[in-house]
Design an enzyme around this catalytic site. Structure first.
Site, mmCIF file in Angstrom:
data_model
loop_
_atom_site.group_PDB
_atom_site.id
_atom_site.type_symbol
_atom_site.label_atom_id
_atom_site.label_comp_id
_atom_site.label_asym_id
_atom_site.label_seq_id
_atom_site.Cartn_x
_atom_site.Cartn_y
_atom_site.Cartn_z
ATOM 1 N N GLU A 193 0.270 -1.188 5.772
ATOM 2 C CA GLU A 193 1.073 -0.881 6.669
ATOM 3 C C GLU A 193 1.052 0.834 7.004
ATOM 4 O O GLU A 193 1.571 1.124 7.854
ATOM 5 C CB GLU A 193 2.711 -1.110 5.960
ATOM 6 C CG GLU A 193 3.710 -1.015 6.829
ATOM 7 C CD GLU A 193 4.203 0.623 6.903
ATOM 8 O OE1 GLU A 193 5.049 1.133 7.588
ATOM 9 O OE2 GLU A 193 3.951 1.243 5.821
ATOM 10 N N ASP A 215 0.869 -1.125 0.102
ATOM 11 C CA ASP A 215 -0.191 0.060 -0.093
ATOM 12 C C ASP A 215 0.795 1.091 -0.086
ATOM 13 O O ASP A 215 2.025 1.134 0.514
ATOM 14 C CB ASP A 215 -0.877 0.108 0.968
ATOM 15 C CG ASP A 215 -0.126 -0.169 2.660
ATOM 16 O OD1 ASP A 215 0.991 -0.781 2.767
ATOM 17 O OD2 ASP A 215 -0.932 0.598 3.639
#
Length: 434
Positions: free
Chosen positions: A147, A83
């Site tokens: 994350e 991400d």
């Protein structure tokens, strides 16, 4: 060294992953699955059997294991997240999800945080498959979701629900280390992360007496909140030196021929000049107000006001952090952790650190490798629940003038092709013998 095809693939994969928009806006607003499938397909092409794992639909993680040649050796975790943080296209020189390669540079969100490292891992693994290389110890490859938010759908989910996939892992490597830091005086420094400050994201709530904006109100929630936020933002946190930070200061002082006076660290940082940037954010705890929310009409005093604070604490500093927040918020403001994660410390005298240092020096003999502590955090926090000691090691050789740390979450994020090639060679060298 990695084969020539790996050098082409690392650029292709970095660009390809950037083109897959995995923006994480928080609150579950993200979909990593297309990027996870992209990575899994390339791992499968290297003869591996990747698993795609989800806690929430579309929030996909990838895990695969490479068997080592040394039976009984501890395994090593190599992980990167899929991400990225949001990017406003109008502010960029190129579209942030174009993955454009221009003038020897790959542009786009994730170019340094951290689709470049994801691409390096894929390129090295595929190079090994073509040339018959196997690592000394088992490698567990993990590409994670979430994350950039809470990690609940990513490394937290993997650590809590799929611990068996990481059996035997004692150490791990991931982002934010082994990049070139130019000190402005001709020296090239390569900091390797051996610690992280803990995460203490806070929600502050002030309550008072609602009323008309024209009336005297000594129980104004906005005033109470503003006072607490000001106290927090202006608080001078005391010095706290961890073993990693002390080692960083000692090695930097030796590099500059300076007496490492730990009795006056602020003065020591001044003497280090630009290199102090590697250390100055990690000699203390910190708490920075970031968001305010109060009221619904200009002439109405609200009964409640809310603020958010980005707090970080060093290993061993959490008790001090919480006690200080109790004092600074005062009796009229309540606070709670909106998100909380541990601080980490890793030994800088370990055989693994020595091997990382040697791998960088082989391809950057002019460089000076030093340990440092990250001011923020990574997925290593969640994997530490499994007893895995984490390091930041995502090697890049960067030209002078390219501010690597400013590119994290910044506009016009980009990475030079030559930096990716360097990273592949260093990672290949390190992982063969780690």
């Amino acid at each position: 060294m990695a084969d020539p095809r790996a050098l082409d693939e690392v650029v292709e994969f970095t660009s390809g992953l950037i083109r897959i928009d995995t923006t994480n806006r928080g609150g579950g607003d993200c979909r990593e699955r297309p990027a996870a499938e992209y990575a899994a397909e390339r791992l499968a092409g290297a003869g591996l059997e990747p698993l795609l794992l989800e806690r929430t639909s579309g929030r996909t993680n990838v895990v695969a294991r490479i068997e080592g040649t040394e039976p009984g050796a501890d395994a090593l975790l190599v992980h990167g997240h899929l991400d990225v943080v949001p990017a406003e296209a109008a502010e960029w020189s190129v579209h942030p999800f174009s993955g454009e390669v221009r003038d020897g540079v790959v542009w786009g969100r994730g170019a340094v945080d951290m689709k470049n490292m994801d691409a390096m891992i894929l390129a090295v693994v595929r190079s090994w498959a073509r040339t018959g290389v196997r690592p000394r110890r088992d490698l567990v490859i993990a590409f994670t979701a979430d994350e950039e938010a809470s990690a609940e759908d990513g490394s937290g989910f993997l650590a809590d629900e799929h611990a068996e996939l990481f059996e035997g892992c004692t150490e791990g490597i991931s982002e934010s280390g082994a990049f070139t830091f130019h000190d402005g005086a001709g020296r090239q420094i390569y900091p390797i992360a051996a610690g992280e400050r803990g995460t203490g994201w806070l929600k502050l709530t002030a309550r008072g007496r609602a009323g008309h904006g024209s009336k005297v109100n000594k129980e104004n929630a906005v005033t109470r909140l503003a006072a607490a936020v000001t106290r927090i933002g202006e608080h001078p946190w005391p010095l706290r030196l961890t073993p990693t930070v002390r080692a960083a200061l000692a090695e930097l002082a030796a590099l500059y021929g300076i007496d490492p006076d730990f009795g006056d660290v602020d003065r020591l940082l001044e003497k280090l000049g630009p290199a102090a940037k590697l250390v100055e954010a990690t000699v203390r705890n910190s708490a920075n107000p970031t968001m305010l929310d109060a009221g619904y009409k200009l002439n109405v005093i609200p009964g409640e006001a809310v603020a958010h604070v980005d707090g970080r604490y060093l290993p061993g500093g959490e008790e001090e952090f919480t006690a200080t927040l109790d004092r600074l918020t005062g009796p009229d403001v309540d606070w709670e952790f909106a998100h909380r994660e541990v601080a980490l410390e890793a030994p800088v005298d370990s055989p693994l650190f020595d091997r990382m240092r040697a791998a960088v020096r082989e391809f950057a003999p002019e460089g000076h490798v030093v340990p440092y502590c990250m001011s923020g955090g990574t997925d290593a926090k969640q994997f530490s629940r499994l007893g895995i000691t984490g390091y930041g090691f995502a090697p890049l050789k960067l030209p002078e003038g390219l501010d690597y740390q400013a590119l994290f979450h910044g506009v016009d994020e980009r990475v030079p092709v030559e930096a990716l090639h360097f990273g592949v060679h260093v990672l290949d060298r390190f992982l063969r013998t780690a």
